[in-house]
Enzyme design. Structure first.
Site, PDB file in Angstrom:
ATOM      1  N   ASP A 161       0.963  -1.334  -0.193  1.00 14.38           N
ATOM      2  CA  ASP A 161      -0.117   0.057   0.049  1.00 14.38           C
ATOM      3  C   ASP A 161       0.894   1.154  -0.056  1.00 14.38           C
ATOM      4  O   ASP A 161       0.441   1.961  -0.631  1.00 14.38           O
ATOM      5  CB  ASP A 161      -1.041   0.058   1.215  1.00 14.38           C
ATOM      6  CG  ASP A 161      -2.367  -0.281   0.712  1.00 14.38           C
ATOM      7  OD1 ASP A 161      -2.613   0.208  -0.190  1.00 14.38           O
ATOM      8  OD2 ASP A 161      -3.226  -1.008   1.736  1.00 14.38           O
ATOM      9  N   GLU A 194      -4.439   4.843  -0.136  1.00 17.29           N
ATOM     10  CA  GLU A 194      -3.539   3.789  -0.341  1.00 17.29           C
ATOM     11  C   GLU A 194      -2.549   3.895   0.994  1.00 17.29           C
ATOM     12  O   GLU A 194      -2.641   3.096   1.776  1.00 17.29           O
ATOM     13  CB  GLU A 194      -2.741   3.576  -1.439  1.00 17.29           C
ATOM     14  CG  GLU A 194      -3.339   3.687  -2.952  1.00 17.29           C
ATOM     15  CD  GLU A 194      -4.211   2.306  -2.859  1.00 17.29           C
ATOM     16  OE1 GLU A 194      -4.467   1.649  -2.191  1.00 17.29           O
ATOM     17  OE2 GLU A 194      -4.464   2.007  -4.257  1.00 17.29           O
ATOM     18  N   HIS A 222      -5.140   2.876   4.075  1.00 22.92           N
ATOM     19  CA  HIS A 222      -5.079   1.835   4.382  1.00 22.92           C
ATOM     20  C   HIS A 222      -3.693   1.453   5.146  1.00 22.92           C
ATOM     21  O   HIS A 222      -3.758   0.746   6.024  1.00 22.92           O
ATOM     22  CB  HIS A 222      -4.911   1.177   2.756  1.00 22.92           C
ATOM     23  CG  HIS A 222      -5.994   1.348   1.971  1.00 22.92           C
ATOM     24  ND1 HIS A 222      -5.943   1.090   0.549  1.00 22.92           N
ATOM     25  CD2 HIS A 222      -7.193   1.928   2.192  1.00 22.92           C
ATOM     26  CE1 HIS A 222      -7.246   1.275   0.404  1.00 22.92           C
ATOM     27  NE2 HIS A 222      -8.303   1.716   1.271  1.00 22.92           N
ATOM     28  N   TYR A 241      -3.365  -0.273   9.020  1.00 20.89           N
ATOM     29  CA  TYR A 241      -2.312  -1.482   9.337  1.00 20.89           C
ATOM     30  C   TYR A 241      -1.566  -0.823  10.633  1.00 20.89           C
ATOM     31  O   TYR A 241      -1.527  -1.700  11.687  1.00 20.89           O
ATOM     32  CB  TYR A 241      -1.538  -1.867   8.309  1.00 20.89           C
ATOM     33  CG  TYR A 241      -2.048  -2.378   7.122  1.00 20.89           C
ATOM     34  CD1 TYR A 241      -3.150  -3.176   7.236  1.00 20.89           C
ATOM     35  CD2 TYR A 241      -1.926  -1.826   5.698  1.00 20.89           C
ATOM     36  CE1 TYR A 241      -4.017  -3.740   5.969  1.00 20.89           C
ATOM     37  CE2 TYR A 241      -2.483  -2.401   4.696  1.00 20.89           C
ATOM     38  CZ  TYR A 241      -3.667  -3.277   4.835  1.00 20.89           C
ATOM     39  OH  TYR A 241      -4.372  -3.761   3.860  1.00 20.89           O
ATOM     40  N   GLU A 266      -9.749  -1.805  -2.672  1.00 24.50           N
ATOM     41  CA  GLU A 266      -8.796  -2.124  -3.723  1.00 24.50           C
ATOM     42  C   GLU A 266      -9.267  -2.907  -4.870  1.00 24.50           C
ATOM     43  O   GLU A 266      -9.113  -2.918  -6.060  1.00 24.50           O
ATOM     44  CB  GLU A 266      -7.907  -3.367  -3.071  1.00 24.50           C
ATOM     45  CG  GLU A 266      -7.157  -3.114  -1.777  1.00 24.50           C
ATOM     46  CD  GLU A 266      -6.134  -1.428  -1.938  1.00 24.50           C
ATOM     47  OE1 GLU A 266      -6.397  -0.926  -3.050  1.00 24.50           O
ATOM     48  OE2 GLU A 266      -5.478  -1.193  -0.959  1.00 24.50           O
ATOM     49  N   HIS A 283     -10.346  -0.260  -7.201  1.00 21.94           N
ATOM     50  CA  HIS A 283      -8.938   0.328  -7.713  1.00 21.94           C
ATOM     51  C   HIS A 283      -8.467  -0.499  -9.093  1.00 21.94           C
ATOM     52  O   HIS A 283      -8.215  -0.111 -10.162  1.00 21.94           O
ATOM     53  CB  HIS A 283      -8.012   0.383  -6.793  1.00 21.94           C
ATOM     54  CG  HIS A 283      -8.255   1.245  -5.749  1.00 21.94           C
ATOM     55  ND1 HIS A 283      -7.329   1.471  -4.624  1.00 21.94           N
ATOM     56  CD2 HIS A 283      -9.168   2.270  -5.471  1.00 21.94           C
ATOM     57  CE1 HIS A 283      -7.845   2.387  -3.831  1.00 21.94           C
ATOM     58  NE2 HIS A 283      -8.808   2.950  -4.150  1.00 21.94           N
TER      59      HIS A 283
HETATM   60 FE   LIG Z   1      -4.803   0.461  -0.822  1.00 18.61          FE
HETATM   61 FE   LIG Z   2      -5.493   0.235  -4.068  1.00 19.25          FE
END
Ligand SMILES: [Fe+2]
Ligand SMILES: [Fe+2]
Length: 344
Positions: A69, A102, A106, A110, A217, A220
């Site tokens: 990511d 991203e 994202h 994490y 995702e 995407h």
């Molecule tokens: Fe992502």
């Molecule tokens: Fe993505």
């Protein structure tokens, strides 16, 4: 509009560039969410009783996802956006929005999971593992090199005359293939484990985050796949054959490395065989997003993981788990018929 003296123009959203970009614009914005929308504290009861092997496999997967990511946000999406012809301001806007998700959403999510589940030393060790893992480094390199190639071409196109348009399209298409491989395929060996727990009703908050990420995702990969297909159509038959061979060569290299990484992470928890099936399943999906036939024969994916993937099968109220931001997450799941667009 066709003013010869025109050097700069503005995005005019009153005139739609195309239907599919409008659709992806709406879908992306309706899916927007923030990492802090989901509190992870309630997962700690389960996390604390898991074995060290399981914790390590879970953490390593999220670390792999973090790396992918990070580069998708830092370079992948931005160079693809810059490579789009200047007249398509709306397409660029959609790609820029994806780029922002991203890393800022994202990868940050994490890190939030790490912060909740692990102590600082464990987090540092985990990042060092990723930084020194020859396999993970190789996988990132196999993708990022095509983003860098496109970055160079973008620069040349902007500042040099006589840039070969076919060469540009080729480099642009290759970067898009790498991007779809990452989005629709490579991520999924990492998604498997959180989904495996989510599908069993465990580590639900972390699983919720994974579901939000993979929902992003998934669009995407579809959007860039669509852009890639349009470019591919413009190549000669000879060029198409050559590029398809190149794509399968990249696929083979990634497949080998992903297999090695899967074994390294999942052998200690005895799931390598199942995860490899899931890898092939998603590799086929990536090929289909790019307009090609599936490579691997159909295999049954672990139903627990499919259960983790399918939010509609949950008996619980997903929205009740989220914080104040949940109004922003009202969003319909995609259906096949959503992807039928009128020809421009
Ligand atoms: Fe992502
Ligand atoms: Fe993505």
């Amino acid at each position: 509009m066709d003013n010869k003296n025109k050097k700069y123009d503005g995005a005019n959203w009153n005139e739609l560039e195309d239907q599919f970009t409008q659709f992806f614009y709406e879908q992306n914005l309706s899916q927007f969410w923030r990492p802090e929308d989901i509190s992870l504290q309630s997962d700690l009861n389960v996390w604390n009783v898991l074995s060290e092997e399981i914790k390590l496999a879970y953490s390593k997967n999220l670390l792999v996802l973090t790396f992918l990511d990070t580069y998708q946000g830092d370079i992948g999406m931005p160079v693809v956006s810059r490579s789009i012809d200047d007249k398509f301001h709306q397409r660029k806007a959609v790609l820029n929005f994806m780029a922002a998700m991203e890393n800022a959403v994202h990868a940050k999510s994490y890190s939030n999971i790490f912060m909740t589940f692990l102590n600082n030393d464990e987090i540092n060790d985990l990042f060092v593992w990723g930084e020194t893992s020859p396999i993970l480094q190789k996988i990132v390199d196999l993708i990022v090199r095509y983003y860098r190639d496109l970055d160079v071409m973008n620069h040349e196109k902007k500042y040099e005359t006589n840039v070969d348009e076919t060469k540009f399209a080729e480099v642009q298409w290759k970067a898009m293939v790498a991007s779809v491989f990452l989005e629709t395929w490579l991520f999924y060996s990492g998604f498997y484990y959180p989904l495996y727990y989510y599908g069993q009703g465990k580590l639900m908050q972390a699983g919720e985050i994974i579901n939000l990420i993979l929902r992003d995702e998934s669009i995407h990969g579809l959007y860039i796949g669509r852009l890639a297909q349009d470019i591919f159509e413009g190549f000669t038959e000879t060029k198409k054959t050559e590029l398809e061979a190149w794509m399968h060569n990249l696929l083979d290299k990634l497949y080998e490395q992903q297999g090695l990484l899967t074994a390294e992470i999942y052998d200690p928890v005895d799931l390598t065989h199942d995860v490899k099936i899931f890898n092939r399943y998603n590799c086929n999906k990536a090929l289909m997003n790019l307009g090609f036939d599936a490579k691997f024969p159909y295999e049954e994916v672990n139903p627990v993981v499919l259960n983790g993937l399918n939010t509609e099968t949950k008996t619980m109220d997903n929205f009740s788990m989220k914080g104040n931001g949940y109004q922003k997450m009202k969003s319909e799941s995609l259906k096949d018929e959503d992807f039928i667009f009128d020809e421009e």
